[in-house]
Motif scaffolding. Sequence first.
Motif, mmCIF file in Angstrom:
data_model
loop_
_atom_site.group_PDB
_atom_site.id
_atom_site.type_symbol
_atom_site.label_atom_id
_atom_site.label_comp_id
_atom_site.label_asym_id
_atom_site.label_seq_id
_atom_site.Cartn_x
_atom_site.Cartn_y
_atom_site.Cartn_z
ATOM 1 N N GLN A 166 -4.421 -2.828 1.007
ATOM 2 C CA GLN A 166 -4.850 -1.703 1.849
ATOM 3 C C GLN A 166 -5.931 -0.882 1.145
ATOM 4 O OE1 GLN A 166 -3.728 -1.102 5.069
ATOM 5 N NE2 GLN A 166 -5.452 0.347 5.046
ATOM 6 N N VAL A 167 -5.768 -0.707 -0.181
ATOM 7 C CA VAL A 167 -6.779 0.026 -0.967
ATOM 8 C C VAL A 167 -8.123 -0.695 -0.864
ATOM 9 C CG1 VAL A 167 -7.501 0.580 -3.335
ATOM 10 C CG2 VAL A 167 -5.181 1.101 -2.597
ATOM 11 N N ASN A 168 -8.083 -2.020 -1.035
ATOM 12 C CA ASN A 168 -9.336 -2.790 -0.981
ATOM 13 C C ASN A 168 -9.993 -2.678 0.392
ATOM 14 O OD1 ASN A 168 -9.145 -3.596 -3.630
ATOM 15 N ND2 ASN A 168 -7.947 -5.428 -3.150
ATOM 16 N N GLN A 169 -9.167 -2.723 1.431
ATOM 17 C CA GLN A 169 -9.691 -2.619 2.801
ATOM 18 C C GLN A 169 -10.325 -1.242 3.027
ATOM 19 O OE1 GLN A 169 -6.709 -3.992 5.569
ATOM 20 N NE2 GLN A 169 -7.784 -3.027 7.281
ATOM 21 N N ASP A 170 -9.595 -0.198 2.603
ATOM 22 C CA ASP A 170 -10.104 1.171 2.760
ATOM 23 C C ASP A 170 -11.415 1.346 1.988
ATOM 24 O OD1 ASP A 170 -7.946 1.762 4.281
ATOM 25 O OD2 ASP A 170 -6.967 3.110 2.855
ATOM 26 N N ASN A 222 -8.974 7.975 -11.479
ATOM 27 C CA ASN A 222 -8.901 8.441 -12.873
ATOM 28 C C ASN A 222 -10.197 8.162 -13.624
ATOM 29 O OD1 ASN A 222 -6.425 9.600 -12.909
ATOM 30 N ND2 ASN A 222 -5.349 7.806 -13.695
ATOM 31 N N GLY A 223 -11.309 8.378 -12.959
ATOM 32 C CA GLY A 223 -12.614 8.186 -13.603
ATOM 33 C C GLY A 223 -13.174 6.778 -13.484
ATOM 34 N N THR A 224 -12.356 5.825 -13.076
ATOM 35 C CA THR A 224 -12.851 4.456 -12.911
ATOM 36 C C THR A 224 -13.394 4.297 -11.494
ATOM 37 O OG1 THR A 224 -11.137 3.665 -14.409
ATOM 38 C CG2 THR A 224 -12.233 2.007 -13.026
ATOM 39 N N PRO A 225 -14.695 3.945 -11.356
ATOM 40 C CA PRO A 225 -15.282 3.875 -10.010
ATOM 41 C C PRO A 225 -14.637 2.774 -9.163
ATOM 42 C CG PRO A 225 -16.963 3.740 -11.719
ATOM 43 C CD PRO A 225 -15.658 3.598 -12.397
ATOM 44 N N LEU A 226 -14.390 3.109 -7.895
ATOM 45 C CA LEU A 226 -13.882 2.112 -6.945
ATOM 46 C C LEU A 226 -14.958 1.841 -5.892
ATOM 47 C CD1 LEU A 226 -11.490 0.421 -5.831
ATOM 48 C CD2 LEU A 226 -10.820 2.421 -4.505
ATOM 49 N N VAL A 227 -15.572 2.929 -5.400
ATOM 50 C CA VAL A 227 -16.672 2.789 -4.438
ATOM 51 C C VAL A 227 -17.865 3.559 -4.992
ATOM 52 C CG1 VAL A 227 -17.471 3.226 -2.094
ATOM 53 C CG2 VAL A 227 -15.062 2.681 -2.496
ATOM 54 N N SER A 236 -6.825 -5.914 -8.014
ATOM 55 C CA SER A 236 -5.773 -6.941 -7.911
ATOM 56 C C SER A 236 -4.620 -6.568 -8.832
ATOM 57 C CB SER A 236 -6.333 -8.309 -8.296
ATOM 58 O OG SER A 236 -6.791 -8.263 -9.626
ATOM 59 N N GLU A 237 -3.486 -7.206 -8.604
ATOM 60 C CA GLU A 237 -2.311 -6.999 -9.469
ATOM 61 C C GLU A 237 -2.402 -7.940 -10.663
ATOM 62 O OE1 GLU A 237 1.834 -6.242 -7.559
ATOM 63 O OE2 GLU A 237 0.777 -7.714 -6.344
ATOM 64 N N SER A 238 -1.885 -7.505 -11.792
ATOM 65 C CA SER A 238 -1.751 -8.432 -12.916
ATOM 66 C C SER A 238 -0.433 -8.145 -13.613
ATOM 67 C CB SER A 238 -2.916 -8.275 -13.898
ATOM 68 O OG SER A 238 -2.794 -7.058 -14.591
ATOM 69 N N GLY A 239 0.120 -9.168 -14.229
ATOM 70 C CA GLY A 239 1.400 -9.024 -14.920
ATOM 71 C C GLY A 239 2.552 -8.953 -13.936
ATOM 72 N N PRO A 249 -11.884 -6.271 -10.797
ATOM 73 C CA PRO A 249 -12.122 -7.673 -10.441
ATOM 74 C C PRO A 249 -12.139 -8.662 -11.605
ATOM 75 C CG PRO A 249 -13.583 -6.268 -9.203
ATOM 76 C CD PRO A 249 -12.840 -5.378 -10.139
ATOM 77 N N ASP A 250 -12.801 -8.304 -12.699
ATOM 78 C CA ASP A 250 -12.870 -9.299 -13.776
ATOM 79 C C ASP A 250 -11.605 -9.328 -14.627
ATOM 80 O OD1 ASP A 250 -13.026 -6.954 -15.118
ATOM 81 O OD2 ASP A 250 -14.965 -7.330 -16.070
ATOM 82 N N GLY A 251 -10.678 -8.461 -14.338
ATOM 83 C CA GLY A 251 -9.393 -8.469 -15.043
ATOM 84 C C GLY A 251 -9.456 -7.840 -16.413
ATOM 85 N N SER A 252 -10.661 -7.449 -16.845
ATOM 86 C CA SER A 252 -10.785 -6.931 -18.211
ATOM 87 C C SER A 252 -10.348 -5.473 -18.300
ATOM 88 C CB SER A 252 -12.233 -7.060 -18.690
ATOM 89 O OG SER A 252 -13.068 -6.314 -17.820
ATOM 90 N N ILE A 253 -10.426 -4.763 -17.173
ATOM 91 C CA ILE A 253 -10.074 -3.342 -17.206
ATOM 92 C C ILE A 253 -8.801 -3.112 -16.394
ATOM 93 C CG2 ILE A 253 -10.841 -1.001 -16.653
ATOM 94 C CD1 ILE A 253 -13.701 -2.014 -16.875
#
Lengths: 444, 292
Positions: A166-170, A222-227, A236-239, A249-253
Amino acid sequence: MSVNLNAIGLSGIIAAEAEFAATESNLTNASNPNYSVESVNLATLAGVGGEGAGVSVLGVQRADTPFLDSEINQSNASQSFYSAYSQPLQAAENIIAPGSGTDLGQAVQNLFDSFSNLAASPEDASARSSVLSAAANLSQIAQGTSSGLSQAAAQSAAGIATMVGQVNQDAQQVAQLNGQIIVDQANGGSAAALLDQRDALVNDLAGLIGASADSNGNVSINGTPLVSGTTALTLSESGSGASLQIALPDGSIQLSQPGGQIGGALSAVSSLTSLQNNLNSFVTSVAKAVNAQQEAGYGLDGSTGVPIFELTAGEPIAVNPALTTQSIAAAASASGVPGDGSNAGVIAALASAVGVDSSLPTGNVQQVFAQITSQFGATVQTAQNNQTQAAASLSSLTTLQSSTTGVSLNAELTKLIQYQNDLQATTQAVQAANNMVSYLIQQL
Amino acid sequence: MPISDLSMYDSLSYSLDSVLNALQQTETQLGTGKRVNSPSDDPIAYGTSVVLNAQLSAANNDVNLAQVIQGKLTTASGQLSSVSTAIETAIQLATQGADASTSATQMQTLAHQIGAVLNSVIAAADTQYNGAYVFGGNQTLTAPYSASGAYSGDNSSNTFTFMDGSTVHLTYDGQAIFGDSSSGIIGTLTALQTALNAGNQSAVSATLSALQTGLQQVASANAAMGADLQTVASVISNQNTNVTNIQTTLNNVVNLDIAQATSREQEQSLQEQALTSFAAGLQRVPLVNIIA
């Protein structure tokens, strides 16, 4: 000096139509929480000599409260966080402290009481059966508690994927709207409806993941740009389990401490896993202590070294399938003394022993269990209080915002009467002008 | 400040939710009679109740055990008293048998009577309580004495320690109290029966002092058992007081002040009614109803 009376009247009719349109839009959106009330900006048309010569419609203005928008988004994020956090924790309270039936602490006490009874009647078959029953009951409750907490954590985690979707869609929609708003405003439009839609999406993102946005629709978590402008990143989810995280997206952050419902659900998974680990450690420590003393004693059948519980790393305790009523070691010194219940007495005394496990809070068995449940209760209580405060703050801020951006039916209906009167008066003025011109023509 | 209609409904909905939540909590408390129903209601009080409930369970268990042990020791003490009575009878019979005027036939009759006394003493020494033999030391599953008076128990005794640290005996070394076929009171009665059957009056006479010694041993054992019974009675009394005190403390920690809660419930119900009534009146407020 000549005056175009019809033109002046026409400008009034056009202005009244614009005001009617805005009021109609306001009335039809009275129940739309994402709508900001609109009004028409008017300006006086100047005649040749600077005198008033009608009215001009400059445009439609949308009521806006940028500061309150930001505050509401923060409150919404906070309220959503604590709601998603406290609900699974409250469900977990029913698992560790059921309103009826036996909880872990009582099951442990029942086991020690059964050993006390055995110490008084070491040869008694029913006393031995009671020890087996109490051990089986403790094992069953430990397994039920562990599995209940595990399921509660899994349920909290299960909803996260949908929310991330839903976040990605928004975020995509916000990026698209950013582009449309720029174009609309560049063409002189107000983009009021588009701004309403974007504000609603940003508010949704705040509730979902604790996002915030600037006045240009750039969204960050929290300071990380989304749009950024017309570009949206895909999360995406990880772990899994307690190490479940949300990644770029690249999984690094990894997003550090996301807020909103997703943050609340992640924190709930973490708290529930921690509680499950603490209770498993508690029960395992009790089982280890009981096993050690049991293995030092002798059963009615002469057996020794037979543990009461099977302990497997990462698993709840289980009763040793090889254990029989005869192999419960009530006797301390040697085999063949059915009346010796001293070892059972030592096991019963473990109930008041301090420090069953160095990794757990200090105190005797029941004090340790009390501290674990009490600390969890304090966590739930704090979450509930924070949720209540955030909900009150959100309600208060929303009311405050509504006083500027919401639709008041009474106000709009009053305006409607005013515009109706304006239109009638203007129409009559045009009619009067026409009559006057007609009269003059007839006189010529 | 203009008030939007939507915010009026939203505020009303929020207020109703808050009041209904509070009302539900009060009704849950009134339903259970407890102020603390889950850890988050009052974490410290809940933790305290966990410890108090465990103490209550242990204290109640101690009382139940003490009552069982009291029954066991009372039964055993009764048996020792009957043994003392039997020994006194044996002393009378032995005194008759030692008398020079007693005929050989009368001595046979006395021997028969002593045999009955011996059997009653052995039966008492084989006393069971809830399936466990009391006078066989730790050998509680087998009869410590055979019909001939041979002892097969051991010379230990099982004890039980209550929560307050006081200790009482659960089993006793039968041999130390009753002896066996060749010692103690059982040995003396066996020897007396043999002497009476043989018509050996000097041998009969020789048993009298041993009978007195046996009587003293049994009385001494019964006195020790009486001390244990006093300890048990004291444990029952103290733990009952303890149970009452713990229960009172527990009630103070988790129970509800019913009067206060009822008053709160009435106030919250009134609030809910007022808000509902206000909601019903909202439809009459907007101007649209007037100008329509």
